[in-house]
Write an enzyme that holds these catalytic residues in place. Structure first.
Site, PDB file in Angstrom:
ATOM      1  N   ARG A 135       0.818  -1.214   0.000  1.00  0.00           N
ATOM      2  CA  ARG A 135       0.000   0.000   0.000  1.00  0.00           C
ATOM      3  C   ARG A 135       0.855   1.269   0.000  1.00  0.00           C
ATOM      4  NH1 ARG A 135      -4.792  -1.436   4.208  1.00  0.00           N
ATOM      5  NH2 ARG A 135      -5.666  -3.227   3.120  1.00  0.00           N
TER       6      ARG A 135
ATOM      7  N   ASP B  74     -15.653   8.172  10.101  1.00  0.00           N
ATOM      8  CA  ASP B  74     -14.525   7.267   9.894  1.00  0.00           C
ATOM      9  C   ASP B  74     -13.281   8.144   9.857  1.00  0.00           C
ATOM     10  OD1 ASP B  74     -14.380   4.139   8.680  1.00  0.00           O
ATOM     11  OD2 ASP B  74     -12.599   5.351   8.315  1.00  0.00           O
TER      12      ASP B  74
HETATM   13  C1  LIG Z   1     -13.078  -3.144   8.837  1.00  0.00           C
HETATM   14  S1  LIG Z   1     -13.816  -1.576   8.681  1.00  0.00           S
HETATM   15  C2  LIG Z   1     -15.358  -1.853   9.533  1.00  0.00           C
HETATM   16  C3  LIG Z   1     -16.503  -1.175   8.840  1.00  0.00           C
HETATM   17  C4  LIG Z   1     -17.873  -1.409   9.461  1.00  0.00           C
HETATM   18  N1  LIG Z   1     -17.940  -0.877  10.790  1.00  0.00           N
HETATM   19  C5  LIG Z   1     -18.252  -2.856   9.455  1.00  0.00           C
HETATM   20  O1  LIG Z   1     -18.220  -3.497  10.509  1.00  0.00           O
HETATM   21  O2  LIG Z   1     -18.588  -3.386   8.384  1.00  0.00           O
HETATM   22  C6  LIG Z   1     -12.900  -0.621   9.880  1.00  0.00           C
HETATM   23  C7  LIG Z   1     -13.009   0.871   9.668  1.00  0.00           C
HETATM   24  O3  LIG Z   1     -12.444   1.537  10.802  1.00  0.00           O
HETATM   25  C8  LIG Z   1     -11.806   2.713  10.346  1.00  0.00           C
HETATM   26  N2  LIG Z   1     -10.831   3.162  11.357  1.00  0.00           N
HETATM   27  C9  LIG Z   1      -9.615   2.641  11.636  1.00  0.00           C
HETATM   28  N3  LIG Z   1      -9.020   3.345  12.599  1.00  0.00           N
HETATM   29  C10 LIG Z   1      -9.884   4.331  12.950  1.00  0.00           C
HETATM   30  C11 LIG Z   1      -9.834   5.392  13.895  1.00  0.00           C
HETATM   31  N4  LIG Z   1      -8.777   5.580  14.683  1.00  0.00           N
HETATM   32  N5  LIG Z   1     -10.905   6.219  13.976  1.00  0.00           N
HETATM   33  C12 LIG Z   1     -11.993   6.047  13.177  1.00  0.00           C
HETATM   34  N6  LIG Z   1     -12.088   5.059  12.267  1.00  0.00           N
HETATM   35  C13 LIG Z   1     -11.039   4.217  12.150  1.00  0.00           C
HETATM   36  C14 LIG Z   1     -11.178   2.305   9.036  1.00  0.00           C
HETATM   37  O4  LIG Z   1     -10.885   3.415   8.219  1.00  0.00           O
HETATM   38  C15 LIG Z   1     -12.235   1.374   8.449  1.00  0.00           C
HETATM   39  O5  LIG Z   1     -13.076   2.046   7.558  1.00  0.00           O
END
Ligand SMILES: C[S@@+](CC[C@H](N)C(=O)[O-])C[C@H]1O[C@@H](n2cnc3c(N)ncnc32)[C@H](O)[C@@H]1O
Length: 318
Positions: A59, A166
């Site tokens: 990435r 997010d």
């Molecule tokens: C695996 S996805 C989960 C999406 C959704 N909640 C689901 O369960 O289908 C995790 C998300 O968390 C976000 N994320 C990671 N670290 C974060 C942070 N410190 N604050 C807010 N969002 C974060 C990522 O950008 C990503 O979009």
């Protein structure tokens, strides 16, 4: 209808793509990886495990190519020295994992529907507010909004709101556009498809777009869950925090949960991901059912809180 943006990491890329050591365009030392790990942890709370090494390479190698740099060391030196907000954003966006789906972990949505119906049935009830705190590309907040419309009918437009946040600005842009491949919604019922989506035609065939009424219920904003102050001056009936805590270490999880606590209405619900267990992290929340939590201090006769009945049980006794 706008074309889909690049959905470069909608899956948690396995250790591939970097092509292994021999095919790499750039040297990638353990020191480089350790530096990346420390930086993303400080920035986003994300703990990168050893097996994410190739993912980090593939990435971020794109950033090196885009910037015309020759080494990870140079890239990381520049990142830290210049402190350029745009490059920090690109660095962070590159390292998040955004896997999601419409009505993922489907058992949560009937629970949310029952909960809001009861709440809305109480005299003088406030509008229902739900916070989706790791919204990714939008499938989760749109699933929440669909559930609210199905539970409340026409009242949802006036009486229900979803805040979807997010850290990753690129996924938020996709969420905001509300355009998806038909494949992503083909498992939804025909009623849902008709009620909540437009189908693309001509050059947009194979795509769907969320209807504006549904889109209007959701506010998308960037928010870092590791920030000390989220700047939210409201309380929520439900918080969805699913499949993000797994990327955080235990102290970070505890800090996030401590910040959620004052943001929940007394009888509010916290929805977690299938492999996330907050019981070992905090005493402020207790399990109410399958990956659904409530405030330990919460059960109250606070205004707007619906009385609890035997039928409210969610499977696991509190
Ligand atoms: C695996 S996805 C989960 C999406 C959704 N909640 C689901 O369960 O289908 C995790 C998300 O968390 C976000 N994320 C990671 N670290 C974060 C942070 N410190 N604050 C807010 N969002 C974060 C990522 O950008 C990503 O979009």
């Amino acid at each position: 209808m706008k074309a889909l943006r690049n959905t470069r990491h909608d899956v948690d890329e396995p250790a591939r793509g970097a092509g292994g050591e021999s095919n790499r365009d750039f040297d990638f030392t353990s020191a480089d990886f350790e530096r990346i790990r420390a930086l993303i942890h400080r920035r986003a709370g994300i703990s990168l495990s050893d097996h994410k090494r190739d993912m980090a390479y593939s990435r971020l190698a794109r950033r090196l190519r885009a910037l015309g740099l020759d080494s990870f060391r140079e890239y990381l030196d520049q990142l830290e020295a210049r402190n350029d907000a745009t490059e920090w954003e690109a660095f962070t966006n590159a390292l998040t994992t955004n896997l999601t789906a419409f009505f993922r972990e489907a058992h949560h949505f009937p629970i949310l529907a029952d909960f809001v119906k009861r709440r809305a049935g109480v005299a003088g009830a406030q509008p229902v507010s739900v916070w989706c705190s790791a919204a990714s590309t939008g499938e989760e907040p749109y699933s929440i909004a669909m559930t609210l419309v199905e539970a409340l009918g026409d009242r949802a437009a006036r009486e229900a709101r979803v805040l979807a946040t997010d850290l990753d600005t690129q996924v938020l842009a996709k969420a905001d556009a509300g355009v998806y491949a038909f494949d992503q919604v083909k498992h939804l019922s025909p009623e849902r498809l008709k009620r909540f989506f437009f189908k693309g035609t001509g050059s947009h065939s194979g795509l769907v777009k969320v209807r504006p009424e549904l889109r209007a219920m959701i506010k998308f904003e960037q928010l870092n869950l590791t920030d000390a102050d989220y700047g939210l001056r409201t309380t929520f009936d439900a918080i969805f925090c699913r499949n993000v805590m797994i990327y955080f270490d235990k102290p970070t999880q505890a800090q996030v949960l401590a910040r959620f606590e004052p943001l929940m209405k007394p009888d509010g619900l916290l929805f977690a991901g299938h492999s996330e267990n907050f019981t070992y992290v905090t005493q402020a929340f207790r399990l109410r059912g399958q990956t659904v939590y409530e405030l330990t201090r919460g059960r109250s006769d606070a205004a707007g809180a619906a009385p609890r009945r035997a039928s409210d049980a969610l499977g696991v006794p509190a």
